[in-house]
Design an enzyme around this catalytic site. Structure first.
Site, PDB file in Angstrom:
ATOM      1  N   LYS A 155       2.635  -6.904   0.619  1.00  0.00           N
ATOM      2  CA  LYS A 155       3.241  -6.229  -0.536  1.00  0.00           C
ATOM      3  C   LYS A 155       4.447  -5.396  -0.108  1.00  0.00           C
ATOM      4  O   LYS A 155       5.522  -5.485  -0.708  1.00  0.00           O
ATOM      5  CB  LYS A 155       2.215  -5.325  -1.227  1.00  0.00           C
ATOM      6  CG  LYS A 155       2.725  -4.686  -2.507  1.00  0.00           C
ATOM      7  CD  LYS A 155       1.963  -3.431  -2.877  1.00  0.00           C
ATOM      8  CE  LYS A 155       2.409  -2.267  -2.019  1.00  0.00           C
ATOM      9  NZ  LYS A 155       1.811  -0.977  -2.436  1.00  0.00           N
ATOM     10  N   ASP A 180       1.458  -5.060  -6.687  1.00  0.00           N
ATOM     11  CA  ASP A 180       0.649  -3.855  -6.550  1.00  0.00           C
ATOM     12  C   ASP A 180      -0.332  -3.802  -7.723  1.00  0.00           C
ATOM     13  O   ASP A 180      -0.482  -4.769  -8.462  1.00  0.00           O
ATOM     14  CB  ASP A 180       1.529  -2.609  -6.492  1.00  0.00           C
ATOM     15  CG  ASP A 180       2.274  -2.344  -7.800  1.00  0.00           C
ATOM     16  OD1 ASP A 180       2.155  -3.150  -8.747  1.00  0.00           O
ATOM     17  OD2 ASP A 180       2.974  -1.318  -7.879  1.00  0.00           O
TER      18      ASP A 180
END
Length: 228
Positions: A121, A139
Site C-alpha cells: 500500500k 487502505d
C-alpha cells in the site's frame, strides 16, 4: 446495475467535480512523502502533518535520518500510532535509502517494498503520487468505499483483490486520481460507522444505499449534492 455502468458514474462524477485531487499529507519532495506515508499507517494525516515539521527539522535529508537511531527518532513521533515500530522503520529506511539507493526514493513498487515499514500500500502511494504511475493503494477507506459503491465484488476480500478489480476497470491515466477520490469520499462522506448518505451525491447508483438504506426505508433519496 452492471459494474461497467457503476464505473462510468464514478468516473463521470469525480472527473467533473474533483478533476485534480491531491493527498492531504504535507510534503515537498519524495523523501518527505515516504516518511509521511510510513507514519500515516493506522494514523490520521492530520496527526502526521503535525509531527512532520519538527521531525524534518531534525532529519531533513536521508543522510541525516540514516545517521539516527530509533531512540533519536522516537521523541519526534511519539504522538503517532505505534511510534516504537515506526521509529525503527524510519531509522532502517534512512540507512537503506543511503546505502542501497544513493539517497533517492525508488520508483518501482518492488524496490520500495524492500524498505523497512514499506508494504504494498505504501509503495503504491509513493509511485502514484511522485511518479504518476497507475498504482492503486488500497487502505481501509478505499476498501470500504469500493465495496459499498459496488465497484468491486463481494469475493474481493483482500486489499490485493480489491486493487486488481479497480485497476481492471479504471483507465490507467485516472488510477492515481481514483485512489484519492475513494479515500476522500471515505474520509468525509462514506464514513465507516455513520455514512452520510443523506448528503452523498452518489446515492442514486450506490449499491450500499440501494441494498441497505433505501430497502429498509431508513432515509429517503434526496437530490444529488456536490461534495464539499
Amino acid at each position: 446495475m452492471r459494474k461497467p455502468e457503476r464505473y462510468r458514474h464514478f468516473i463521470d462524477y469525480f472527473t467533473t467535480h474533483f478533476p485534480e485531487p491531491e493527498t492531504e499529507l504535507h510534503y515537498r519532495n519524495p523523501y518527505e512523502l515516504i516518511v509521511a506515508v510510513v507514519l500515516s499507517a493506522q494514523c490520521t494525516d492530520k496527526r502526521v502533518n503535525q509531527v512532520m515539521p519538527a521531525l524534518l527539522e531534525q532529519f531533513p535529508t536521508p543522510e541525516q535520518l540514516a545517521a539516527a537511531t530509533a531512540e533519536d527518532i522516537f521523541p519526534f513521533i511519539r504522538s503517532v500510532s505505534y511510534p516504537n515500530n515506526k521509529a525503527k522503520h524510519l531509522a532502517g529506511l534512512g540507512r537503506m535509502l543511503v546505502q542501497d539507493f544513493g539517497s533517492e526514493v525508488p520508483s518501482t513498487v518492488e524496490e520500495l517494498q524492500r524498505l523497512p515499514g514499506v508494504g504494498r500500500k505504501t509503495a503504491n502511494v509513493v509511485v502514484s503520487i511522485i511518479y504518476n504511475q497507475p498504482a492503486m493503494a488500497v487502505d481501509t477507506h478505499v476498501f470500504r468505499v469500493s465495496h459499498r459503491l459496488g465497484l468491486v465484488s463481494k469475493t474481493a476480500t483482500t486489499p490485493l483483490a480489491v486493487e486488481k478489480e479497480l485497476v481492471k476497470y479504471i483507465p490507467s491515466e485516472l488510477i492515481p486520481k481514483a485512489h484519492h477520490w475513494l479515500i476522500l469520499h471515505g474520509r468525509y462522506i462514506c464514513l465507516a460507522r455513520t455514512p452520510k448518505c443523506t448528503v452523498c451525491p452518489l446515492q442514486s447508483w450506490c449499491k450500499f444505499y440501494a441494498d441497505t438504506i433505501r430497502k429498509q426505508n431508513i432515509i429517503k433519496p434526496v437530490a444529488s449534492k456536490t461534495l464539499k
